[in-house]
Enzyme design. Structure first.
Site, PDB file in Angstrom:
ATOM      1  CG  ASP A  32      -2.069   0.978   1.088  1.00 41.27           C
ATOM      2  OD1 ASP A  32      -3.225   0.521   0.999  1.00 41.27           O
ATOM      3  OD2 ASP A  32      -1.812   2.204   1.065  1.00 41.27           O
ATOM      4  CB  ILE A  33       0.819   4.192  -2.216  1.00 42.84           C
ATOM      5  CG1 ILE A  33       1.895   5.079  -2.782  1.00 42.84           C
ATOM      6  CG2 ILE A  33      -0.443   4.987  -1.949  1.00 42.84           C
ATOM      7  CD1 ILE A  33       1.583   5.604  -4.176  1.00 42.84           C
ATOM      8  CG  ASN A  52     -12.026  -0.608   4.192  1.00 48.91           C
ATOM      9  OD1 ASN A  52     -12.404  -1.038   5.278  1.00 48.91           O
ATOM     10  ND2 ASN A  52     -10.862   0.013   4.036  1.00 48.91           N
ATOM     11  N   GLY A  92     -15.882   2.700   3.924  1.00 47.70           N
ATOM     12  CA  GLY A  92     -14.600   3.394   3.793  1.00 47.70           C
ATOM     13  C   GLY A  92     -13.817   3.003   2.551  1.00 47.70           C
ATOM     14  CD  GLN A  93     -14.707  -0.613  -2.418  1.00 48.02           C
ATOM     15  OE1 GLN A  93     -15.893  -0.841  -2.124  1.00 48.02           O
ATOM     16  NE2 GLN A  93     -14.077  -1.277  -3.362  1.00 48.02           N
ATOM     17  CG  HIS A 114      -8.716  -3.069  -2.126  1.00 46.49           C
ATOM     18  ND1 HIS A 114      -9.632  -2.340  -2.845  1.00 46.49           N
ATOM     19  CD2 HIS A 114      -8.534  -2.398  -0.955  1.00 46.49           C
ATOM     20  CE1 HIS A 114      -9.988  -1.273  -2.146  1.00 46.49           C
ATOM     21  NE2 HIS A 114      -9.343  -1.283  -0.989  1.00 46.49           N
ATOM     22  CG  HIS A 120      -6.778  -2.877   3.253  1.00 48.42           C
ATOM     23  ND1 HIS A 120      -6.022  -1.735   3.026  1.00 48.42           N
ATOM     24  CD2 HIS A 120      -8.010  -2.607   2.754  1.00 48.42           C
ATOM     25  CE1 HIS A 120      -6.783  -0.820   2.428  1.00 48.42           C
ATOM     26  NE2 HIS A 120      -7.993  -1.325   2.258  1.00 48.42           N
TER      27      HIS A 120
HETATM   28  P1  AMP Z   1      -9.749   1.422   0.540  1.00 49.15           P
HETATM   29  O1  AMP Z   1      -9.867   2.690   1.306  1.00 49.15           O
HETATM   30  O2  AMP Z   1     -10.114   0.185   1.318  1.00 49.15           O
HETATM   31  O3  AMP Z   1     -10.462   1.504  -0.789  1.00 49.15           O
HETATM   32  O4  AMP Z   1      -8.212   1.228   0.250  1.00 49.15           O
HETATM   33  C1  AMP Z   1      -7.554   1.718  -0.882  1.00 49.15           C
HETATM   34  C2  AMP Z   1      -6.096   1.645  -0.564  1.00 49.15           C
HETATM   35  O5  AMP Z   1      -5.373   1.774  -1.768  1.00 49.15           O
HETATM   36  C3  AMP Z   1      -5.597   2.749   0.381  1.00 49.15           C
HETATM   37  O6  AMP Z   1      -5.032   2.149   1.534  1.00 49.15           O
HETATM   38  C4  AMP Z   1      -4.567   3.493  -0.465  1.00 49.15           C
HETATM   39  O7  AMP Z   1      -3.471   3.937   0.284  1.00 49.15           O
HETATM   40  C5  AMP Z   1      -4.177   2.440  -1.489  1.00 49.15           C
HETATM   41  N1  AMP Z   1      -3.658   2.947  -2.738  1.00 49.15           N
HETATM   42  C6  AMP Z   1      -4.221   3.889  -3.527  1.00 49.15           C
HETATM   43  N2  AMP Z   1      -3.471   4.085  -4.624  1.00 49.15           N
HETATM   44  C7  AMP Z   1      -2.427   3.227  -4.531  1.00 49.15           C
HETATM   45  C8  AMP Z   1      -1.297   2.947  -5.364  1.00 49.15           C
HETATM   46  N3  AMP Z   1      -1.090   3.592  -6.521  1.00 49.15           N
HETATM   47  N4  AMP Z   1      -0.409   2.020  -4.955  1.00 49.15           N
HETATM   48  C9  AMP Z   1      -0.603   1.373  -3.794  1.00 49.15           C
HETATM   49  N5  AMP Z   1      -1.643   1.584  -2.967  1.00 49.15           N
HETATM   50  C10 AMP Z   1      -2.550   2.502  -3.332  1.00 49.15           C
END
Ligand code: AMP
Length: 116
Positions: free
Chosen positions: A35-36, A89, A95-96, A102, A104
């Site tokens: 995760d970024i 999420n 909170g998505q 995906h 986590h």
């Molecule tokens: P959610 O809030 O459950 O939809 O999680 C989306 C996740 O994607 C968040 O934790 C972000 O930090 C992560 N995210 C968004 N863009 C990227 C990316 N380019 N590379 C890696 N993680 C990402």
């Protein structure tokens, strides 16, 4: 490669290799990457290659099983045997923020409950 990608989906772009990600694992069905914006010392996302908005959109239950099974395997590989959290999420109240299913994987610290 995804056979039903969404043109504006950032995770479809990661699957296609169009934007960079720190890959942890991949196979013909899924990709896992860091995760970024990590919320724990280890924070990895496991996603299906094929676009599905969320868990409500996946008809393929064996794919869901495979994603979770791989998430567990990755957690062990990442030395998280002491405990970790898998989070999915879903939708706005869930909170998505990225609308490509995906899981986590969060670990490397003690988690609190309830989540915010
Ligand atoms: P959610 O809030 O459950 O939809 O999680 C989306 C996740 O994607 C968040 O934790 C972000 O930090 C992560 N995210 C968004 N863009 C990227 C990316 N380019 N590379 C890696 N993680 C990402």
């Amino acid at each position: 490669m995804s056979d039903n990608r969404e043109p504006n989906c950032i995770f479809c772009k990661i699957v296609a290799g169009e934007i960079p990600a720190k890959l942890v694992a991949e196979d013909e069905h899924l990709v896992a990457f860091r995760d970024i914006n990590a919320q724990a010392p280890t924070h990895i996302l496991v996603i299906p290659r094929k676009h599905a908005k969320n868990i409500l959109e996946v008809a393929d239950t064996s794919l869901v099983g495979h994603l979770f099974s791989k998430a567990g395997e990755i957690a062990v590989k990442e030395q998280l045997q002491n405990g970790f959290r898998l989070v999915v999420n879903t939708g706005d109240d869930g909170g998505q923020t990225v609308h490509h299913l995906h899981i986590h994987i969060l670990g490397g610290r003690a988690m609190s409950w309830p989540p915010g």
